[in-house]
Design an enzyme around this catalytic site. Structure first.
Site: not given
Ligand code: NAD
Length: 486
Positions: A76, A106, A118
């Site tokens: 976060h 990434k 994800k």
């Protein structure tokens, strides 16, 4: 910001290779050991902040099926969190946490101001009708809404393995039904169809980014000459594993723009092989007509039992674009490619990478190479919160300016351009032009940031470690800016 586990089951995938999250963390630690940050800060960067494990009932052909799903928010340090949703039977908590972590690194590498996340549902989408998939997707979205695991400023999913624009449209519609007063509701998910708030160029973005990334890396003589390869993509023989969204588009651009030769395509049910090259568009058409790449008439069909041996065929570049842990400690010693280009997430395990590096094989790491999808997702999110199509404000202005320049050149030279030349020079950029040029610029810039670290630090021996250092530096800086770590 505090680490929080909403509900979690301690599932570690039952596989003979290293668990995926552990494999990612091994690469993280290898880079972290070379850095001088406080231990606590590195630990905060490494851990997965929040995981939501859910089980929900869905009526399938008259029976109630209990479906398992996850959403992991790894970091976060920037909000919203961002990361795809995967539909596969292999999905488990370890996999989702690992993939969320990869998203954090990434995003940092390509300067997208998001944390990593994800999601996944443990199903084989091939076993369900479209209507059943819609019900499962909408039910999963409701779970995410109820637990604040989705929202334009919180957590923004996107497509991944087994999902695409159709699923993203269902997610957006469900979110908007529950949050009709959220003016930015469309930005709750990216990878939507263009007609439903998506951006042009998102579908092929990851594959195109893979192409830009490979083109840039292979243009560096210092990197490719030691592999006894000439710089550039032209004529390079490439084996592609996975002919889905990422694999198909990457192969298409590598062939059409890079003049590379695709010698084999490996799919779930077997493979096709032709040492002289396979026409990617023709193969895609064959699969559309028959449902499989197998029995494509201009290549040899390799049956399912021998499928994985194709990864070990002679070639210049192996492009895994299917799933993680495809190159592991058992097949790594037999890989003949000189370059492994990670189009998928985590296709090379940490142990396999050690073997490949010892054998002098270059690995282009996933956290850089397949970042094109999230780059264009970022553009889509910006478009949605700005409520304006990219290029809308400047297109005509640029056309007029170009027109005046062309008129002036004609006047000064006394020569007239053909109408085609005029058209090409005058044209203002549309949304697709802007998305593609933004993607190209980002991938080139990111490669050089990683390459600089690799070149300038004697203790960095591989591009993955350089990429992790690049990511950790930026995430640490973000934490310092937040004032959490003085
Ligand atoms: P996809 O579902 O569109 O395609 C995956 C393909 O791999 C399918 O055609 C499937 O049949 C094939 N496949 C499955 N098992 C296989 C096997 N054992 N051998 C060969 N082929 C096999 O998924 P995708 O979106 O292309 O994602 C592929 C990989 O790329 C995943 O690791 C995903 O996390 C990663 N990725 C995807 C995106 C994106 O934007 N879609 C972005 C970044 C990374």
């Amino acid at each position: 910001m505090a680490a929080e586990v909403v509900v979690a089951t301690p599932q570690i995938r039952d596989q003979e290779t290293t668990p995926f999250f552990e494999s990612v963390n091994r690469s993280f630690t290898k880079a972290a050991l070379l850095l001088d940050y406080p231990r606590g800060l590195l630990e905060q960067i490494r851990v997965c902040n929040k995981v939501y494990y859910m089980q929900f009932p869905v009526r399938i052909r008259g029976e109630i099926q209990v479906i398992q799903g996850w959403r992991a928010e790894h970091s976060h340090h920037r909000l919203p969190c961002k990361g795809g949703i995967r539909y596969a039977e292999t999905v488990d908590q370890d996999e989702i946490m690992a993939l969320a972590a990869l998203m954090t690194y990434k995003c940092a590498i390509v300067n997208v101001p998001f944390g990593g996340a994800k999601g996944g549902i443990k199903i084989n989408p091939r076993n369900y009708t479209e209507e059943e998939l819609e019900r499962i997707t909408r039910r999963y979205t409701v779970e995410l809404i109820q637990k604040n695991f989705i929202g334009p400023s919180l957590d923004v999913p996107a497509p991944d393995y087994g999902t695409g624009p159709r699923e993203m449209a269902w997610i957006a519609d469900t979110y908007m039904t529950f949050r009709p007063d959220d003016i930015n509701a469309l930005a709750c998910v990216t990878g939507k169809p263009v007609e439903q708030g998506g951006v042009r160029g998102r579908t092929e973005a990851t594959g195109l980014g893979v192409y830009f990334g490979m083109r840039e890396a292979l243009s560096i003589p210092e990197l490719v000459r030691p592999l006894r390869l000439n710089p550039g993509l032209e004529g390079k023989r490439i084996i592609v594993q996975g002919f889905g969204n990422v694999g198909y588009h990457a192969a298409r651009f590598l062939q059409q723009e890079g003049d590379a030769v695709i010698t084999a395509v490996v799919e779930w049910d077997g493979a096709v092989y032709n040492p002289n090259g396979i026409d990617v568009q023709e193969l895609a058409q064959h699969r559309k007509e028959t449902g499989s790449v197998l029995h494509y008439p201009k290549a040899k069909t390799i049956p399912l039992e021998e499928r994985d041996s194709v990864l070990e065929y002679e070639c210049d570049i192996l492009l895994p674009a299917a799933l993680e842990s495809q190159i592991h400690r058992y097949n790594a010693p037999r890989i003949k490619a000189k370059i492994v280009a990670e189009a998928a997430n985590g296709p090379v395990t940490a142990t396999a990478e050690e073997i490949l590096l010892q054998r002098g094989i270059l690995v282009l790491p996933d956290i850089f190479l397949n970042a094109g999808g999230v780059v264009v997702s970022y553009f889509e999110w910006l478009k949605n919160i700005a409520h304006v199509r990219l290029g809308r404000l400047e297109k005509r202005f640029e056309e007029r300016t170009n027109q005046r320049l062309v008129d002036m050149v004609e006047r000064l030279t006394g020569q007239s351009l053909t109408s085609l030349e005029r058209q090409l020079l005058q044209r203002g950029p549309d949304e697709l032009d802007l998305v593609r040029s933004g993607l190209e610029d980002t991938m080139i810039g990111a490669f050089h940031e990683v390459w600089e670290i690799y070149k300038s630090r004697a203790n960095v021996q591989d591009l993955r470690t350089a990429a992790f250092i690049c990511a950790i530096d930026k995430i640490a800086t973000a934490y310092f800016q937040l004032g959490i770590f003085p």
